[in-house]
Scaffold this motif. Sequence first.
Motif, PDB file in Angstrom:
ATOM      1  N   LYS B  15      41.111  45.014  23.598  1.00  6.11           N
ATOM      2  CA  LYS B  15      40.895  45.289  24.867  1.00  6.11           C
ATOM      3  C   LYS B  15      42.303  45.002  25.547  1.00  6.11           C
ATOM      4  O   LYS B  15      42.752  46.237  26.077  1.00  6.11           O
ATOM      5  N   ILE B  16      42.975  44.367  25.331  1.00  4.52           N
ATOM      6  CA  ILE B  16      44.429  43.724  25.939  1.00  4.52           C
ATOM      7  C   ILE B  16      45.493  44.627  25.555  1.00  4.52           C
ATOM      8  O   ILE B  16      46.172  45.132  26.275  1.00  4.52           O
ATOM      9  N   LEU B  19      44.865  48.189  27.104  1.00  4.67           N
ATOM     10  CA  LEU B  19      45.101  47.681  28.633  1.00  4.67           C
ATOM     11  C   LEU B  19      46.632  47.816  28.715  1.00  4.67           C
ATOM     12  O   LEU B  19      47.139  48.623  29.567  1.00  4.67           O
ATOM     13  N   ASN B  63      40.707  35.977  28.477  1.00 10.21           N
ATOM     14  CA  ASN B  63      40.191  37.351  28.457  1.00 10.21           C
ATOM     15  C   ASN B  63      40.710  37.729  30.137  1.00 10.21           C
ATOM     16  O   ASN B  63      41.148  38.721  30.647  1.00 10.21           O
ATOM     17  N   THR B  67      43.473  39.986  31.702  1.00 12.37           N
ATOM     18  CA  THR B  67      43.066  41.343  32.209  1.00 12.37           C
ATOM     19  C   THR B  67      43.424  41.509  33.813  1.00 12.37           C
ATOM     20  O   THR B  67      44.004  42.506  34.112  1.00 12.37           O
ATOM     21  N   GLU B  71      46.103  43.941  35.621  1.00  9.65           N
ATOM     22  CA  GLU B  71      45.669  44.805  36.742  1.00  9.65           C
ATOM     23  C   GLU B  71      46.715  44.773  38.132  1.00  9.65           C
ATOM     24  O   GLU B  71      47.172  45.628  38.660  1.00  9.65           O
ATOM     25  N   THR B  94      32.241  46.170  32.116  1.00 10.65           N
ATOM     26  CA  THR B  94      33.337  45.386  31.387  1.00 10.65           C
ATOM     27  C   THR B  94      32.459  44.209  30.793  1.00 10.65           C
ATOM     28  O   THR B  94      32.747  43.854  29.488  1.00 10.65           O
ATOM     29  N   ASP B  98      32.285  42.604  27.073  1.00  8.02           N
ATOM     30  CA  ASP B  98      32.883  41.291  26.625  1.00  8.02           C
ATOM     31  C   ASP B  98      31.832  40.134  26.279  1.00  8.02           C
ATOM     32  O   ASP B  98      32.206  39.465  25.625  1.00  8.02           O
ATOM     33  N   LEU B 160      38.560  50.316  33.174  1.00  5.58           N
ATOM     34  CA  LEU B 160      38.264  49.177  32.150  1.00  5.58           C
ATOM     35  C   LEU B 160      37.292  48.823  31.379  1.00  5.58           C
ATOM     36  O   LEU B 160      37.202  48.631  30.267  1.00  5.58           O
TER      37      LEU B 160
END
Lengths: 221, 221
Positions: B15-16, B19, B63, B67, B71, B94, B98, B160
Amino acid sequence: MVLLIHHPVSAISRKIRLLMAEKRILFVLREEEPWNLSPEIYKLNVAGELPIFIFDGNVIAGNYAITEFLEEVNPDVRLIGGDARQKAEIRRLTEWFDLKFEREVGRSLINEKVFKRFGKGLAPDSKVLKTALNNLNFHMEYIDWLCESRNYLAGSSFSLADVAAAAHLSIIDYLGDVPWEGYKNARLWYSKIKSRPAFKDILKDNIKGILPAKHYANLDF
Amino acid sequence: MVLLIHHPVSAISRKIRLLMAEKRILFVLREEEPWNLSPEIYKLNVAGELPIFIFDGNVIAGNYAITEFLEEVNPDVRLIGGDARQKAEIRRLTEWFDLKFEREVGRSLINEKVFKRFGKGLAPDSKVLKTALNNLNFHMEYIDWLCESRNYLAGSSFSLADVAAAAHLSIIDYLGDVPWEGYKNARLWYSKIKSRPAFKDILKDNIKGILPAKHYANLDF
């Protein structure tokens, strides 16, 4: 009007109530038993989880969504403040309690002592309780260590991290399971949090069928 | 310089990475086996979890913290956009992936098929696998239902929520366990996500000792 559908054994419900009280938002509570959710709850939140936040007919579900929503629309009282790195520290610790503490301590203790009893009429499993209580000591040490060099968990100011930690701990404290002896800094920190006006309603909480530990509502415990 | 300590079976790491790629941040990866973490990892993140995000000597773990940090400091490409209600919908979904997807599907499948094999040299438990795969159908139905009326999971724009869902699903797809048949809308959505330049590196991922499903990197699967 703001309505929060909650239950006193839901740590995230307590977190959102504290958050709203700190931000001086007026709200109405409606209790729903997590082990016996009505079909209406699933219509409001497909995930079938508490709390559910409702304002003017709008529904917001989920810890992450409600928390950030409250922070964004009520910026007068900031609970995620400071520069980007400070905010990251606040969120890191908030997640520590919401996920790690919950997984290693809260879920087991609450499941064994409350859900099993009221949901299934079963007695708690002493082995599971023992593991959770052992884990609790590790978390108490961490809080104690943080509070040794900091006024509040994430730094010099009160923040969402304190709200999250206190929300989770307060349920375990209601059940009488927090080993305050030996954790002087953690105890001092919790007494500061307990003294906040926003904490008053949490100290009046009543889990039906279970009496709170004697010191639960005592500010000088 | 940005360094991400990660592992290809860590959904939050994926995910990261996605992103950062969407936000066009340059970063270096370092792989660490989650079942065999080095003591250094615990120094960087007391929670002992991946990923760990390091920039100019600053460490951000967790996380939630990473995140929101990404952002905030890279607002040119917004992945949590729109008004407060739209942001709440993005964060709700999200968190769905998660936490809920992770708990009901990802954790069991990855634990049985990867952690047990490489960490303990054990074979997977077919009963646990079966439950996780049954749960996966429920999540596929939900994605399919969302994509029936929306361009992307949280609404008309890529967000996201898509990143999180694709990160979690992509590992299960690597293992060959996603039942694409019967979920036409979900499949169309995933092929859109797969085609994004930011997804390229994820499709090159290699979990040592396990070959990806034949269609894994195929954009037209």
